[in-house]
Design a protein around this motif. Structure first.
Motif, PDB file in Angstrom:
ATOM      1  N   ILE A   2     -18.184  34.858 119.999  1.00  0.00           N
ATOM      2  CA  ILE A   2     -18.059  36.111 119.244  1.00  0.00           C
ATOM      3  C   ILE A   2     -18.471  37.304 120.103  1.00  0.00           C
ATOM      4  CG2 ILE A   2     -19.004  37.423 117.288  1.00  0.00           C
ATOM      5  CD1 ILE A   2     -19.148  34.791 115.759  1.00  0.00           C
ATOM      6  N   ILE A  17     -12.635  39.016 112.462  1.00  0.00           N
ATOM      7  CA  ILE A  17     -13.504  39.188 111.295  1.00  0.00           C
ATOM      8  C   ILE A  17     -12.701  39.509 110.031  1.00  0.00           C
ATOM      9  CG2 ILE A  17     -15.573  39.792 112.595  1.00  0.00           C
ATOM     10  CD1 ILE A  17     -15.074  42.702 111.983  1.00  0.00           C
ATOM     11  N   VAL A  21     -14.017  36.932 107.289  1.00  0.00           N
ATOM     12  CA  VAL A  21     -14.958  37.435 106.287  1.00  0.00           C
ATOM     13  C   VAL A  21     -14.268  37.442 104.929  1.00  0.00           C
ATOM     14  CG1 VAL A  21     -16.313  39.420 105.507  1.00  0.00           C
ATOM     15  CG2 VAL A  21     -16.269  38.819 107.939  1.00  0.00           C
ATOM     16  N   CYS A  58     -18.583  33.658 105.143  1.00  0.00           N
ATOM     17  CA  CYS A  58     -18.057  33.726 106.509  1.00  0.00           C
ATOM     18  C   CYS A  58     -18.618  32.562 107.326  1.00  0.00           C
ATOM     19  CB  CYS A  58     -18.414  35.067 107.155  1.00  0.00           C
ATOM     20  SG  CYS A  58     -20.148  35.517 107.025  1.00  0.00           S
ATOM     21  N   TYR A  62     -21.824  34.109 111.907  1.00  0.00           N
ATOM     22  CA  TYR A  62     -22.035  35.475 111.409  1.00  0.00           C
ATOM     23  C   TYR A  62     -23.406  35.596 110.742  1.00  0.00           C
ATOM     24  CZ  TYR A  62     -17.001  36.222 112.094  1.00  0.00           C
ATOM     25  OH  TYR A  62     -15.738  36.344 112.635  1.00  0.00           O
ATOM     26  N   ASP A  66     -26.539  37.961 111.684  1.00  0.00           N
ATOM     27  CA  ASP A  66     -27.256  38.668 110.628  1.00  0.00           C
ATOM     28  C   ASP A  66     -28.769  38.471 110.771  1.00  0.00           C
ATOM     29  OD1 ASP A  66     -27.780  39.756 107.867  1.00  0.00           O
ATOM     30  OD2 ASP A  66     -28.198  37.649 107.461  1.00  0.00           O
ATOM     31  N   ILE A 182     -18.792  43.714 110.497  1.00  0.00           N
ATOM     32  CA  ILE A 182     -18.668  42.667 109.485  1.00  0.00           C
ATOM     33  C   ILE A 182     -18.824  43.266 108.090  1.00  0.00           C
ATOM     34  CG2 ILE A 182     -19.698  40.541 108.575  1.00  0.00           C
ATOM     35  CD1 ILE A 182     -20.547  39.918 111.509  1.00  0.00           C
TER      36      ILE A 182
END
Length: 265
Positions: A2, A17, A21, A58, A62, A66, A182
């Protein structure tokens, strides 16, 4: 992977994304209606979904990004490490999250970043209760208000241009920018899911991300500061505390204010 795509091919990253997502809709409040028949041994019941909650969905990578953003923000923004200076009880950092020798070095053996929901919620409630009981013990009557933000997660915009982000390290800014993209995709897809969502909103608070706690706190800090200015200039204003979007206010009861509207003002 990523990070490489993000750094080398922004278009490919945006496409990735946008595809990965998603929004999942979960029941938030379920109403059960029971209907008793003449036979006491049988019972019919029907359930209705009264409200729902859209949650971000997702790939696991991801969520890792986060959490990395959470770790950086907690480490680099002093506000989060000084709970005694805040009137927010939304979360508290677990005491084992940083090494004992330094509050800026992570303890990688710690299993928790934040204390539990009940830990902060209980402190918020009990601190208000303490103020109430202390005044009642002095025969001082009080009045208590509970309020909350309306559709907190979906009607309040995260701003990524605020001064609180200016002093962050380059590594933190990099991960924050990835998260920002995102969240932008999540918000865009949310607009086609919720008919009452503000179409001017570009970055809302994603349900399901840990960073939502952090970003929401930066957003609501301004509100807290305004409330505390009022409290400082009003000796009848005894307590203000907030847990996420729930707020408690405690005032000395004043017989001159006969109507509840006067207190609200």
């Amino acid at each position: 992977e990523i990070l490489n795509i993000y750094e080398k091919d922004k278009k490919a990253f945006d496409e990735k994304i946008a595809k990965e997502v998603e929004i999942l809709i979960y029941p938030k409040k379920i109403i059960e209606e029971r209907k008793n028949s003449d036979d006491d041994n049988t019972e019919e019941s029907e359930c209705y979904i009264e409200s729902t909650m859209p949650v971000i969905n997702c790939p696991i990578e991801y969520y890792v990004i986060d959490m990395i953003v959470c770790m950086y923000l907690v480490k680099e923004i002093e506000y989060f490490r000084e709970p005694e200076k805040r009137n927010s009880y939304t979360y508290s950092i677990n005491e084992n999250f940083f090494n004992e020798s330094s509050e800026l070095e992570f303890n990688i053996k710690s299993k928790l970043m934040f204390n539990s929901y009940s830990y902060g919620y209980s402190k918020w409630y009990n601190n208000a209760k303490k103020v109430i009981m202390e005044n009642i013990g002095k025969n001082v009557p009080v009045i208590v208000f509970k309020a909350d933000y309306n559709s907190f997660y979906f009607n309040n915009a995260i701003s990524f241009d605020e001064s609180q982000f200016s002093g962050l390290s380059e590594d933190c800014k990099c991960f924050l920018n990835i998260l920002k993209n995102i969240i932008r995709v999540y918000t865009k897809k949310l607009k086609s899911t919720l008919i009452n969502l503000s179409y001017a909103l570009e970055y809302c608070v994603p349900v399901g991300f840990s960073s939502s706690l952090i970003l929401a706190e930066l957003m609501t800090k301004k509100f807290d500061d305004e409330i505390l200015k009022e409290k400082k200039n009003d000796d009848k204003f005894l307590y203000y505390g907030r847990y996420a979007d729930d707020m408690l206010f405690v005032y000395k009861y004043d017989n001159s204010n006969k109507e509840i509207e006067n207190y609200l003002k």
